[in-house]
Design an enzyme around this catalytic site. Sequence first.
Site, mmCIF file in Angstrom:
data_model
loop_
_atom_site.group_PDB
_atom_site.id
_atom_site.type_symbol
_atom_site.label_atom_id
_atom_site.label_comp_id
_atom_site.label_asym_id
_atom_site.label_seq_id
_atom_site.Cartn_x
_atom_site.Cartn_y
_atom_site.Cartn_z
ATOM 1 N N SER A 76 -2.136 -8.834 -2.547
ATOM 2 C CA SER A 76 -0.861 -8.222 -3.228
ATOM 3 C C SER A 76 -0.601 -9.128 -4.451
ATOM 4 O O SER A 76 -0.664 -10.536 -4.186
ATOM 5 C CB SER A 76 0.179 -8.061 -2.345
ATOM 6 O OG SER A 76 1.329 -7.918 -2.950
ATOM 7 N N TYR A 146 8.047 -4.734 -4.855
ATOM 8 C CA TYR A 146 7.616 -5.852 -3.951
ATOM 9 C C TYR A 146 8.031 -5.712 -2.522
ATOM 10 O O TYR A 146 7.457 -5.458 -1.542
ATOM 11 C CB TYR A 146 7.441 -7.298 -4.459
ATOM 12 C CG TYR A 146 6.811 -8.203 -3.627
ATOM 13 C CD1 TYR A 146 5.571 -8.176 -3.511
ATOM 14 C CD2 TYR A 146 7.782 -9.301 -2.925
ATOM 15 C CE1 TYR A 146 5.097 -9.256 -2.957
ATOM 16 C CE2 TYR A 146 7.058 -10.086 -2.251
ATOM 17 C CZ TYR A 146 5.602 -10.263 -2.165
ATOM 18 O OH TYR A 146 5.006 -11.227 -1.199
ATOM 19 N N TYR A 160 0.317 2.952 13.021
ATOM 20 C CA TYR A 160 -0.922 2.812 13.206
ATOM 21 C C TYR A 160 -1.058 2.211 14.842
ATOM 22 O O TYR A 160 -1.875 2.528 15.669
ATOM 23 C CB TYR A 160 -2.065 2.114 12.312
ATOM 24 C CG TYR A 160 -2.479 3.255 11.453
ATOM 25 C CD1 TYR A 160 -4.106 3.414 11.492
ATOM 26 C CD2 TYR A 160 -1.906 3.747 10.379
ATOM 27 C CE1 TYR A 160 -4.670 4.315 10.701
ATOM 28 C CE2 TYR A 160 -2.459 4.605 9.616
ATOM 29 C CZ TYR A 160 -3.889 4.885 9.796
ATOM 30 O OH TYR A 160 -4.550 5.672 8.915
#
Length: 330
Positions: A76, A146, A160
């Site tokens: 990132s 961001y 998840y």
Amino acid sequence: MKRVLITGAAGFLGSHLCERFLKEGMYVIGMDNLITGDMRNIEHLMPNPNFEFYHHDVTKYVHVPGELDYIMHFASPASPIDYLKIPIQTLKVGAMGTHNLLGLARAKKSRFIIASTSEVYGDPLVHPQTEDYWGHVNPIGPRGCYDEAKRYQEAITMAYHRYHGLETRIVRIFNTYGPRMRLNDGRVLPAFMGQALRGEDITVFGDGTQTRSFCYVDDLVEGIYRLLMSDYSLPVNIGNPKEITIGQFAEEIIKLTGTDQKVVYKPLPQDDPKQRQPDISKAKEVLGWEPKVSREEGLRITYDYFRSLPKERLYEESNHRGFEGFSANK
């Protein structure tokens, strides 16, 4: 031999992680699209038979042959210069990139860790910041690309974990510094050191009373390693709780470098956090971790690194990727 995929491998933090996991006897697969990373950070690893590098953008489908024990998503843009100039790529790597890598982790049955950030707390109303603080973030401000990318990244990772039973870890990284930072990436420490080395005035954004807490990279890497190897799935702050004002920090840099620059004050960028200090009680309790390197020692090592660079590097990166004109005391 355990195998680990590290995204953002050619970045400042990613390169240090690659080194650490090689030292731990693992086979390391580094991945980076080099939009802000630099191959010079990992060129010394290329001859290592237990290291390989993929030049790839994780926002596109990610395929890695063979087993993967661990996936570490550290790709990132991480400085104001970068994510203010490339906001869409910043959002995509946090959202689409994380989704792609979570899918890979599920397929490979890998343990998965994401690099989140103290920026999820925004401009905090709680001080110091604990992991159960939900934050004070402007989702549509210039820094929102961001902050919200990282908040989404945490949310989909926990989804998840809960829905698919994936082994996941979340590290919230506070201000970190050390060798291989880009001199002009917009973060306060390399900005001050670069200005000192070039004989320029030290630029402070705001009145200098805002605070930061600086953690040396080796301490951070140790905390990340311990978290990955733990069985703790909720976010953990990793950073140095020793707080300092930006004004005091500017004076420390002038003293360290032996320069006589004056300090110049400029307006504070929108949504720039006024204070930043991690509560690391959780890291101490769960990981037995706390920083060991003093700011004095860490700054000396970092300054020696910057001072050792070829002179052209002091100026070469001031317009890195053309991202000039942005800065902040991150």
